[in-house]
Design an enzyme around this catalytic site. Sequence first.
Site, PDB file in Angstrom:
ATOM      1  N   SER A 103     -18.811  19.409  13.374  1.00  0.00           N
ATOM      2  CA  SER A 103     -18.752  19.218  11.917  1.00  0.00           C
ATOM      3  C   SER A 103     -20.011  18.502  11.461  1.00  0.00           C
ATOM      4  O   SER A 103     -20.685  17.833  12.261  1.00  0.00           O
ATOM      5  CB  SER A 103     -17.525  18.365  11.570  1.00  0.00           C
ATOM      6  OG  SER A 103     -17.554  17.930  10.217  1.00  0.00           O
TER       7      SER A 103
ATOM      8  N   TYR B  11     -12.284  10.546  12.687  1.00  0.00           N
ATOM      9  CA  TYR B  11     -12.600  11.983  12.712  1.00  0.00           C
ATOM     10  C   TYR B  11     -14.062  12.192  13.109  1.00  0.00           C
ATOM     11  O   TYR B  11     -14.375  13.022  13.977  1.00  0.00           O
ATOM     12  CB  TYR B  11     -12.322  12.599  11.341  1.00  0.00           C
ATOM     13  CG  TYR B  11     -12.687  14.066  11.252  1.00  0.00           C
ATOM     14  CD1 TYR B  11     -11.956  15.024  11.947  1.00  0.00           C
ATOM     15  CD2 TYR B  11     -13.764  14.498  10.475  1.00  0.00           C
ATOM     16  CE1 TYR B  11     -12.291  16.375  11.883  1.00  0.00           C
ATOM     17  CE2 TYR B  11     -14.103  15.835  10.399  1.00  0.00           C
ATOM     18  CZ  TYR B  11     -13.361  16.768  11.103  1.00  0.00           C
ATOM     19  OH  TYR B  11     -13.699  18.103  11.031  1.00  0.00           O
TER      20      TYR B  11
END
Length: 248
Positions: A143, A157
């Site tokens: 990501s 995350y």
Amino acid sequence: MSNGIAGKVVVITGASSGLGEATARHLAALGARVVLGARRADRLQALVEDIRQAGGEAVHAVTDVTSKAQVQALVDAGRAAFGRVDVMINNAGLMAIAPISQLRSDEWDRMIDINIKGVLYGIAAVLPLFEQQGGGHVINISSVAGIKVFAPGGTVYSGTKFAVRAISDGLRQELAGKVRVTSIEPGAVESELKFGSGDPASREEIVAFYQQEAIPADSVARAIAYVIEQPADVAINEVVLRPTVQEF
């Protein structure tokens, strides 16, 4: 069809929606034989039927990536159906955004289990096969939050996605000349990822952000196809893509 994709056997985790589903459809349309894993059997079955009706080749196995045995069974199913596995796409992921001060340790555990251990289980399932075949390709979905820490809210995350990038680059170095390794790092892409948080305020904020900025999931599918179709002596190790309007 000699596009560098046709005939390749591609295993995809998290294939029942979002990036996984879009990638399965796109690669199958380009002639890949896809092996689809996710937890929702009904979604998987419907996707496999769609691909077959469109003239593609696909099989599926219900797969929870937090189970090493289930990830291995998915890879084994691909090998049983098509004789080999050429590409492993570790796509399954969870984004549970919330301030770290809320101490949502259950969500931390889930993100670590899915985002990090799930990737490692995928790697473990294919490496012996790749060694036996004399080659293969591991594609891990990280990501933009694995490049820059997404805080407040995305601290854990981001930690998991930084780990995916680190594992990808270490794997690349260890297996140079034998296995191609790619880390894909998307920004806001339309998927169910935005619904992962148990914190109502964080979830509402993320959903609003995605509604304004997210690009279609097939944006990532096209990037993955580009990575796979390269000649064997070319490895695209890292791809970052985000909406043009996204600042983060």
